[in-house]
Write a protein that holds these residues in place. Structure first.
Motif, PDB file in Angstrom:
ATOM      1  N   GLN A  42       0.851  -1.184   0.000  1.00 23.56           N
ATOM      2  CA  GLN A  42       0.000   0.000   0.000  1.00 23.56           C
ATOM      3  C   GLN A  42       0.886   1.232   0.000  1.00 23.56           C
ATOM      4  O   GLN A  42       1.854   1.306   0.758  1.00 23.56           O
ATOM      5  CB  GLN A  42      -0.909   0.028   1.243  1.00 23.56           C
ATOM      6  N   LYS A  49      -2.579   7.168  -4.751  1.00 20.58           N
ATOM      7  CA  LYS A  49      -3.399   5.968  -4.591  1.00 20.58           C
ATOM      8  C   LYS A  49      -2.825   4.795  -5.386  1.00 20.58           C
ATOM      9  O   LYS A  49      -3.026   3.636  -5.029  1.00 20.58           O
ATOM     10  CB  LYS A  49      -4.833   6.250  -5.053  1.00 20.58           C
ATOM     11  N   TYR A 110      -4.808  -3.816  -7.447  1.00 22.07           N
ATOM     12  CA  TYR A 110      -3.573  -3.564  -6.718  1.00 22.07           C
ATOM     13  C   TYR A 110      -3.200  -2.086  -6.880  1.00 22.07           C
ATOM     14  O   TYR A 110      -3.482  -1.489  -7.929  1.00 22.07           O
ATOM     15  CB  TYR A 110      -2.449  -4.450  -7.246  1.00 22.07           C
ATOM     16  N   PRO A 111      -2.559  -1.493  -5.857  1.00 23.36           N
ATOM     17  CA  PRO A 111      -2.277  -0.050  -5.895  1.00 23.36           C
ATOM     18  C   PRO A 111      -1.026   0.311  -6.699  1.00 23.36           C
ATOM     19  O   PRO A 111      -0.220   1.138  -6.279  1.00 23.36           O
ATOM     20  CB  PRO A 111      -2.127   0.302  -4.408  1.00 23.36           C
TER      21      PRO A 111
END
Length: 290
Positions: A42, A49, A110-111
């Motif tokens: 993350q 984001k 997924y980020p």
């Protein structure tokens, strides 16, 4: 040097071994730490984001295949969301495309995202225009733009982003190089790739190399991918890339993309996620020091 110049009792030369006894780069085969890292990543910076990974390289180097390979590892099955073509000497990608990877279900990702680009070519006014790569690094090009080899995007183009945010900009630049042909890069290709590299330097964007097709470059790797860091051929290829383009050796990561397989493989996966961890770490360093 050959262990023996001639075979005992015959007149044929004994070929030099192409693998070393010890790995010249240590990797823990069978470990899952890098996979867990990528799956649980993350962004630390609240303004970001999605970490943006911009891929560039010569035509047919394996940029789109690398995206599919990362997707395959994370989905635990072979995926093909980025179109590829094995019969073309020209770039199969002609438009700027953003690729996201599904995470836990529909609508979740997924980020990190990949920006796929048209391939560079070793002649002027062929392949992607170097200026477009520079503008893409700065966040000025929108998804769907069709690249033109003769000129960069104009500010009047509907796909030109006049006010890019941090999320629009490239956070890490990845040069994808075909390991089976990298020893014969022509001078014009080197010049174009060097221009991209210097532009990224000026912007402070971290740069890495993903070296593809290592199984084609080395028979020992083709027979067992775990020979990659024992392979003399792969080591020499990486050293030549470092000399020709200026990348440090610890920023070059050999991988085998999924091309002929119909199932994923733990050893192939490990090389891919090892590269992805370094890509993510480098991108994180960039966005957190701005």
């Amino acid at each position: 040097m050959l262990a023996k110049r001639w075979a005992m009792g015959g007149g044929q030369s004994t070929p030099a071994p192409q693998t070393l006894i010890e790995e010249w780069r240590k990797i823990l085969w069978g470990q899952k730490e890098d996979l867990h890292f990528v799956k649980n990543y993350q962004p630390y910076n609240n303004e970001v984001k999605e970490l943006r990974v911009l891929l560039y390289g010569l035509c047919a180097a394996g940029k789109s295949s690398f995206i599919n390979s990362v997707d395959s590892v994370l989905q635990e099955s072979i995926t093909r969301q980025a179109p590829t073509d094995v019969n073309s000497s020209k770039s199969f990608t002609i438009k700027r495309r953003i690729y996201k990877i599904n995470k836990e279900g529909p609508g979740t990702f997924y980020p990190f995202v990949f920006t796929d680009t048209m391939g560079l070519e070793g002649k002027e006014q062929q392949g992607i225009c170097v200026e477009d790569i520079k503008l893409d690094m700065k966040g000025h090009i929108k998804d769907g733009y069709k690249f033109h080899p003769y000129c960069e995007i104009s500010e009047d183009d509907q796909y030109y982003n006049k006010s890019p945010t941090l999320e629009d900009k490239a956070h890490v630049l990845v040069c994808v190089i075909d390991g089976s042909s990298s020893l014969i890069l022509d001078d014009e290709s080197k010049r174009k790739m060097r221009r991209v590299r210097l532009a990224a330097r000026d912007l402070g964007i971290p740069q890495l190399v993903v070296l593809t097709k290592i199984d084609v470059a080395c028979k020992e790797v083709q027979s067992d991918v775990k020979n990659v860091y024992k392979s003399k051929n792969i080591k020499e290829t990486m050293e030549k890339i470092s000399v020709d383009l200026g990348f440090p050796l610890n920023g070059i990561f050999p991988v085998k993309n999924y091309n002929s397989e119909n199932k994923t493989n733990d050893d192939i996966d490990l090389l891919i996620v090892s590269a992805m961890k370094q890509i993510i770490d480098s991108g994180e360093d960039f966005v957190n020091r701005l």
